[in-house]
Every structure is written in structure tokens, then in C-alpha cells.
Write a protein that holds these residues in place. Structure first.
Motif, PDB file in Angstrom:
ATOM      1  N   LEU A 191       1.470  42.831   1.566  1.00 32.61           N
ATOM      2  CA  LEU A 191       1.065  44.060   1.697  1.00 32.61           C
ATOM      3  C   LEU A 191      -0.220  44.296   2.634  1.00 32.61           C
ATOM      4  O   LEU A 191      -1.080  43.589   2.424  1.00 32.61           O
ATOM      5  CB  LEU A 191       0.748  44.843   0.336  1.00 32.61           C
ATOM      6  N   GLN A 245      -1.834  46.962   3.776  1.00 25.88           N
ATOM      7  CA  GLN A 245      -2.479  48.168   3.760  1.00 25.88           C
ATOM      8  C   GLN A 245      -3.645  47.914   2.998  1.00 25.88           C
ATOM      9  O   GLN A 245      -3.679  46.957   2.101  1.00 25.88           O
ATOM     10  CB  GLN A 245      -1.843  49.429   3.332  1.00 25.88           C
ATOM     11  N   LYS A 246      -4.569  48.786   2.733  1.00 26.33           N
ATOM     12  CA  LYS A 246      -5.618  48.719   1.966  1.00 26.33           C
ATOM     13  C   LYS A 246      -5.675  49.818   1.303  1.00 26.33           C
ATOM     14  O   LYS A 246      -5.143  50.973   1.294  1.00 26.33           O
ATOM     15  CB  LYS A 246      -7.080  48.602   2.667  1.00 26.33           C
ATOM     16  N   GLY A 247      -6.635  49.911   0.135  1.00 25.26           N
ATOM     17  CA  GLY A 247      -6.900  51.091  -0.964  1.00 25.26           C
ATOM     18  C   GLY A 247      -5.705  51.309  -1.922  1.00 25.26           C
ATOM     19  O   GLY A 247      -5.001  50.323  -2.052  1.00 25.26           O
ATOM     20  N   ASN A 266      -3.313  52.813  -2.474  1.00 26.99           N
ATOM     21  CA  ASN A 266      -1.948  53.299  -2.191  1.00 26.99           C
ATOM     22  C   ASN A 266      -1.256  52.121  -1.446  1.00 26.99           C
ATOM     23  O   ASN A 266      -0.111  52.359  -0.923  1.00 26.99           O
ATOM     24  CB  ASN A 266      -1.782  54.566  -1.304  1.00 26.99           C
ATOM     25  N   LYS A 267      -1.984  50.797  -1.518  1.00 24.48           N
ATOM     26  CA  LYS A 267      -1.329  49.996  -0.517  1.00 24.48           C
ATOM     27  C   LYS A 267       0.148  49.429  -0.792  1.00 24.48           C
ATOM     28  O   LYS A 267       0.753  48.943  -0.187  1.00 24.48           O
ATOM     29  CB  LYS A 267      -2.499  48.683  -0.603  1.00 24.48           C
ATOM     30  N   LYS A 268       0.453  49.826  -2.070  1.00 25.40           N
ATOM     31  CA  LYS A 268       1.757  49.340  -2.365  1.00 25.40           C
ATOM     32  C   LYS A 268       2.826  50.336  -2.114  1.00 25.40           C
ATOM     33  O   LYS A 268       4.089  50.019  -2.427  1.00 25.40           O
ATOM     34  CB  LYS A 268       2.112  49.330  -3.946  1.00 25.40           C
ATOM     35  N   ALA A 305       3.572  54.423   3.782  1.00 26.95           N
ATOM     36  CA  ALA A 305       2.653  55.474   4.331  1.00 26.95           C
ATOM     37  C   ALA A 305       3.201  57.070   4.660  1.00 26.95           C
ATOM     38  O   ALA A 305       2.496  57.647   4.666  1.00 26.95           O
ATOM     39  CB  ALA A 305       2.038  54.989   5.649  1.00 26.95           C
ATOM     40  N   ALA A 337       5.383  47.656   9.718  1.00 30.60           N
ATOM     41  CA  ALA A 337       3.895  48.071   9.849  1.00 30.60           C
ATOM     42  C   ALA A 337       3.437  48.060  11.307  1.00 30.60           C
ATOM     43  O   ALA A 337       3.919  47.869  12.309  1.00 30.60           O
ATOM     44  CB  ALA A 337       3.099  46.725   9.229  1.00 30.60           C
ATOM     45  N   THR A 368      -6.693  51.494  11.557  1.00 31.70           N
ATOM     46  CA  THR A 368      -6.234  51.477  10.142  1.00 31.70           C
ATOM     47  C   THR A 368      -4.585  51.020  10.253  1.00 31.70           C
ATOM     48  O   THR A 368      -3.745  51.623  11.017  1.00 31.70           O
ATOM     49  CB  THR A 368      -6.281  52.727   9.406  1.00 31.70           C
ATOM     50  N   HIS A 387      -0.970  50.681   8.709  1.00 31.90           N
ATOM     51  CA  HIS A 387      -0.167  51.474   7.941  1.00 31.90           C
ATOM     52  C   HIS A 387       1.066  50.542   7.666  1.00 31.90           C
ATOM     53  O   HIS A 387       1.924  49.791   8.567  1.00 31.90           O
ATOM     54  CB  HIS A 387       0.245  52.613   8.599  1.00 31.90           C
ATOM     55  N   GLN A 388       1.747  50.687   6.552  1.00 33.32           N
ATOM     56  CA  GLN A 388       3.020  49.859   6.213  1.00 33.32           C
ATOM     57  C   GLN A 388       4.155  51.017   5.673  1.00 33.32           C
ATOM     58  O   GLN A 388       3.863  52.134   5.114  1.00 33.32           O
ATOM     59  CB  GLN A 388       2.682  48.872   5.080  1.00 33.32           C
TER      60      GLN A 388
END
Ligand SMILES: [Zn+2]
Length: 202
Positions: A78, A80-82, A84-86, A89, A104, A111, A113-114
Motif C-alpha cells: 500500500l 498511500q499515506k493516511g 484511507n491508505k487501504k 483514491a 498507483a 502525493t 495515489h493508489q
């Protein structure tokens, strides 16, 4: 007279006993039958419980292995960060569940995004997002690779993500060919796969 009395008494006792014994026997039989029925219904309950457990386990298994795209949590990368990373986007779907079609890319702010699929990456681009360094998961090694080097098997019998036409990417042409031999579809590059993905929106 006394003898007669004894005879009558004996008859009375015998008759009495005959009346008592069947009663006792019946009671006993009823009890045995009841116990048998109880045991049987207990067995039936147990069987139902086992069946329910098996069905539950089967359902559980079906949920876990239902999709070709799904991997173990530990295998999924994964990026992304934060909080909602799972999640994708664009559509918010679970990225572990749809991992093998995941893409991704990085926006102009840096930033990452996945996405669950090429469909969602294409949708993000059509919304005007400026993205660079697009990557896709190699469905064989489960590692991210640049889309430019990926071989996409498009339209195989394995269901896709967010699209009726499935698209699975491979770093190795051999892996793509093996997948194609088993599941059908045609092998194309990223640009062609992207053009096919864009048709979902028309
Ligand atoms: Zn998505």
C-alpha cells in the motif's frame, strides 16, 4: 373354606401382578423410547450444529478466496499515506481485495495515489488529474512495476475490477503468455489497455 380363600387370594395376587407388570414394562419402554428420542434429537441438533458450522466455514472461505484479485494483507503493498491508505483514491474500494489490478501514480504535489484498477486511474486522468510515474501491480510477483514495461492481458475469462473487460499486468512476457494460455484474452501494452479502459466511460 380356608383353601378356597387362599385360591381366591392367589388368583387376586396373580391378576394384580399381571396388571402391574405390563404397566411397569410400558413405563420402562416409554422411558427408553423417550431417552432414545432425546438422544436422537440431541444427535440431530449436533448434526445441524456441525452442518451450520460447515456452511459458515464454507461461506467464510468463499469470501476469502472469492476473487482472483484478492491477496493476503501481508502480500499487498500500500503506497498511500493516511487513514484511507487501504482504499482506492477514486471509488473507495478495498485495495487488498482488488490488489492484483491495482495501479498507483503521483500527482503534481508529490502525493501518491493508489487505485483498485486501470479503470479508476483512467477516470482520475479524465477528471483532469496530472499524474506521473504510473505503476501497476505485476499479477505474478505482486510487486509494483512501471506501466511502460508491463504486458497487459486484456479480456481473459478471469473477471476484472470495475470493468467487464478484465486487465491483468505482468512484468514477464512469459508470465503473461502462461496466463493467456490458461484464461484467454490478448496481450497488449499499457497504452492499448488504457484506451480499452476508457471505453468503459462511453
Ligand atoms: Zn477504484
Amino acid at each position: 373354606m380356608l383353601k378356597l380363600f387362599f385360591i381366591v387370594l392367589s388368583m387376586f395376587i396373580i391378576t394384580g401382578c399381571q396388571n402391574i407388570f405390563p404397566k411397569v414394562k410400558t413405563d420402562k419402554t416409554t422411558r427408553v423410547l423417550k431417552e432414545k428420542t432425546d438422544t436422537q434429537s440431541h444427535k440431530a441438533d449436533k448434526t445441524i450444529k456441525i452442518l451450520k458450522k460447515e456452511i459458515h466455514t464454507q461461506n467464510h472461505k468463499v469470501v476469502l478466496h472469492k476473487l482472483f484479485q484478492t491477496v493476503n494483507k501481508k502480500e499487498a503493498i500500500l503506497v498511500q499515506k493516511g487513514p484511507n491508505k487501504k482504499y482506492c483514491a477514486v471509488c473507495g474500494m478495498n485495495l487488498v481485495k482488488f490488489y492484483k489490478t491495482s495501479h498507483a501514480a503521483t500527482d503534481s504535489n508529490g502525493t501518491v495515489h493508489q487505485y483498485c484498477s486501470l479503470h479508476c486511474l483512467a477516470e482520475n486522468l479524465s477528471q483532469g488529474a496530472e499524474l506521473e510515474n504510473p505503476q501497476v501491480v505485476d499479477a505474478h510477483t505482486l510487486k509494483f512495476i512501471p506501466v511502460q514495461v508491463a504486458y497487459y492481458v486484456v479480456g481473459s475469462k478471469i473477471k476484472g475490477t470495475m470493468s467487464k473487460v478484465s486487465k491483468y499486468a505482468f512484468k514477464s512476457l512469459d508470465d503473461a503468455k502462461k496466463f493467456q494460455a490458461k484464461n484467454g484474452g490478448k496481450i497488449v501494452d499499457f497504452y492499448s489497455a488504457w484506451q480499452i479502459a476508457k471505453k468503459d466511460f462511453h
